[in-house]
Write an enzyme that holds these catalytic residues in place. Structure first.
Site, PDB file in Angstrom:
ATOM      1  CD  GLN A 196     -18.703 -19.147  19.548  1.00 60.65           C
ATOM      2  OE1 GLN A 196     -17.562 -19.490  19.206  1.00 60.65           O
ATOM      3  NE2 GLN A 196     -18.955 -18.670  20.767  1.00 60.65           N
ATOM      4  N   GLY A 237     -12.021 -27.353  17.435  1.00 60.18           N
ATOM      5  CA  GLY A 237     -12.800 -26.329  18.125  1.00 60.18           C
ATOM      6  C   GLY A 237     -12.490 -24.906  17.665  1.00 60.18           C
ATOM      7  CG  HIS A 238     -14.544 -21.692  19.703  1.00 58.71           C
ATOM      8  ND1 HIS A 238     -15.538 -20.936  20.242  1.00 58.71           N
ATOM      9  CD2 HIS A 238     -13.943 -22.324  20.741  1.00 58.71           C
ATOM     10  CE1 HIS A 238     -15.534 -21.093  21.552  1.00 58.71           C
ATOM     11  NE2 HIS A 238     -14.593 -21.931  21.883  1.00 58.71           N
ATOM     12  CG  ASN A 239     -11.413 -18.992  19.274  1.00 60.05           C
ATOM     13  OD1 ASN A 239     -12.069 -18.413  18.416  1.00 60.05           O
ATOM     14  ND2 ASN A 239     -11.815 -19.113  20.514  1.00 60.05           N
ATOM     15  CB  SER A 257      -8.328 -21.213  22.494  1.00 57.66           C
ATOM     16  OG  SER A 257      -9.512 -20.466  22.321  1.00 57.66           O
TER      17      SER A 257
END
Lengths: 338, 338, 338
Positions: A196, A237-239, A257
């Site tokens: 990550q 969460g990521h992004n 995302s």
């Protein structure tokens, strides 16, 4: 802090019906106030409390002024006017700059002179902390993180490496920003962790509640825009990107995302699936599941409200066969048509 | 770290269509890449980004190779191949062994020479820590805990007494392993706490996300088997067993005494009731409720997706009377039959 | 600790069918016990385990006594009797009073002589800690907090300023009590934070699970009454009151200004909306949504259980049109009536 009703009226832009020299010490609730208190009335449910209030003055709407037994501050949006009065009467706590002797500051950290670094906090290599920022006890700021000016990190906040925080950001205890996103690829039945490599950018005037977690992006950054207010135990969460002035209530879960627009309100305990877009000005009511993109502003819901357990059992038995039930109706309709 | 395309192709077992001596610096996203970057393409949604990418090379499937404007690494499973390339280009961060002077190590702790113990961490009595393990700042490892080799505990991780962690385990900030399970017995209207005497065993190659909690067993151990990947804010109750290579996404809740099989995928914000068994290879989609055992592999769901609030209100009014509606249909059917 | 069966029978008020001089070392599970162990049997599912148990004695109901191959402790409520036996055999861990040298105690803190303050804990100005209380490592107790006697705060607990904790309270790692409630007012599209001026009162004999958060009140206090048992990762909003001897299971979310009665049981992963009242003796089953007040004691549910994904897809398609379906039935009924 003691101020006069006249000063408050000017500050919150309300019409004073009462003596402008009366003194107010602090805000209080309608039913538990005393002389010297300012309170507010916005909900008809509390009418009896209004009629009996012992407060020196009440912030309320023009229509409710006649029922008020004491001085009034009449405002178009009484809740907002009350919020402003509460802020006026309770300015941010001051602190003496410096570092507690037990704090661990890396020699390469660049901390403004007027900051405070609390007991047992750890400030890593090349961390930058802007003017007037308060870091409470037990915080861990990892290498290369950047914190803006006039932020307040309460106790036990964790910022991982390279995370960037804007100005006037408020982080409550247990917040973790910049842990690895959940990125795994399946390799013949085993999971392979995907590095990550992005970071997290939190912009200005953001507040983040206790034990909320915001993951770093896989390749790009996770971004929380200006003025976003996030409650406790939220997971982002990521992004994911959260647009300006959006509010996310307690225990909501936003997968990776996701793009959330501006001025949205995400209800508590809601869950938003990954890789979707929610446009501006969307309201998601509590405990809703959002599996697909939302392209039009509006209010959306899916939470299933309780019934007594007996009714629920019967309804659920039917629900499991809902498609069959619908087919049966279609057949009956066809037959009736003949 | 700079490597050649040829070296990457060999590492990830992909067919190179391009110059093997081209140099790659790191991975990047399709739409935000530059020369020197390697990227990947798996989702048709991003076709426009593929056509415009400035990356030096793209990992993709054979069918997509013709559309790619630059060098290609053709793989059967491009996402997995990308994951391998990302790992190759970003090897684990190295650290210098030792203990930060502010760390508190009990004299009876047995810590391998090549470990690192971070600032303000606390290592309790008779703790054992294996070779090459990194303990970040602010971690608390209570008495008699055992941590295997080459683990990484990020900041502010808490392991309670006697917890056992395998090799190559990655624990993110705020993780709590080994707190008491929720065991109470009712004694004439008051709750009596039941001592929680088991422990938690986390086996090899497990990753556990930020602020996730895993409780110790009441009498036996709570067990997380090899290769399990758990996201943030997951709760796992006492006595539960999670089978090998199972993945549990963010904010899922697994009650106590649950047995989850191998290679399962538990969707985010799902809730699994206590005392049930889920067999191998089960997929639970997001926000599902699992009240009973699942005996056959497959995909299971219960999440209720949003509609606009107006439709939702009308549907919910009907839903509360679903059993009545079904009875009405049965009556009509009977009548029609006559 | 070794005691005789006779001593245990007296302690837990059970009828002993066996030799009162037999020695018991500890409690164990039915299927994993050995001579010297005491176990219990309450669930028919484990009958085979009972028949094969190697334990020295089993706590069970009179009806099950004949099937038991070893000594029995017959009790009306075997689970409660077992709980008492487990407590008898496992008294609370003792500790040596004092402060770890790395703990940071403010000069103005008033800590009873027989307390223990763990490594790297931080005790703020004018904090009061009662007799026999154990504060684990890494805890942060902010200014003016008050902790009663014989409490146990495990590692990494955060109590913010002015929070009050009663006697014999057990707080697990990662608990945050007294962070600001989620109070915001909208000012022309921007959120204005409302000062959170109340506190949190936790009364006696309360247990709070790992990473649970309880926010301070806006004007009044958030209150958790005597004997309440809260599991991990629960979120309790500002101004909420939880009545005596209520149990709240893992990951439940209670919004702000909620009043929960006495002896309620709130299922895991449930969500309770703000500004409502739940009367005494209400049971909410797992994953339920509670949008309105509950005025009668009883069991309430709304969780939607999983089906296989194919059935779920078909049912959901119907569910989105449930109101239309109901209208169709009404029309058919009307027509049939003609």
């Amino acid at each position: 802090m003691t101020v006069t009703l006249g000063e408050i009226a000017a500050e919150i832009n309300a019409e004073l019906q009462g003596d402008p020299t009366d003194e107010i010490i602090n805000v209080a609730s309608l039913h538990n106030s005393a002389p010297g208190d300012l309170t507010f009335y916005v909900n008809k449910r509390y009418l009896a409390d209004l009629e009996k209030t012992r407060a020196s003055a009440v912030v309320l709407a023009a229509a409710d002024a006649p029922t008020c037994p004491t001085a009034r501050l009449v405002a178009t949006d009484p809740y907002l006017a009350y919020a402003k009065a509460a802020r006026f009467l309770n300015p941010a706590t001051q602190f003496n700059p410096g570092s507690h002797p037990s704090a661990v500051l890396d020699a390469g950290a660049d901390v403004a002179d007027d900051c405070y670094i609390g007991a047992n906090s750890v400030i890593g290599e090349d961390v930058v902390i802007g003017s007037g920022t308060y870091i409470g006890p037990g915080c861990i700021i990892e290498a290369n993180a950047v914190i803006g000016s006039h932020c307040r990190l309460h106790a036990n906040v964790t910022l991982l490496e390279r995370v960037e925080i804007g100005a006037r950001v408020l982080l409550h205890p247990g917040v973790v920003i910049g842990a690895d996103g959940y990125g795994i690829a399946n390799d013949s039945g085993r999971w392979l962790k995907i590095p990550q490599l992005g970071s997290v950018i939190i912009r200005d005037d953001v507040e983040i509640g206790a034990n909320t977690t915001i993951d770093r992006g896989a390749l790009e950054n996770t971004v929380v825009e200006n003025g976003v207010k996030i409650d406790n135990q939220v997971q982002i969460g990521h992004n994911t990107r959260v647009g300006e002035h959006t509010a996310i209530a307690g225990a909501a879960v936003v997968a990776g995302s996701v793009t959330i627009g501006k001025r949205c309100m995400i209800g508590g305990a809601s869950a938003i699936s990954g890789h979707i877009e929610i446009t501006d000005d969307v309201v998601i009511t509590g405990m809703s599941g959002v599996p697909n993109s939302i392209k039009e502003a509006g209010v959306y819901s899916s939470g299933v409200p309780i019934t007594d357990n007996r009714t629920w059992r019967k309804n659920m038995a039917r629900f499991r066969n809902l498609d069959e039930l619908a087919r049966k109706i279609a057949r009956m309709e066809k037959q009736a048509g003949k």
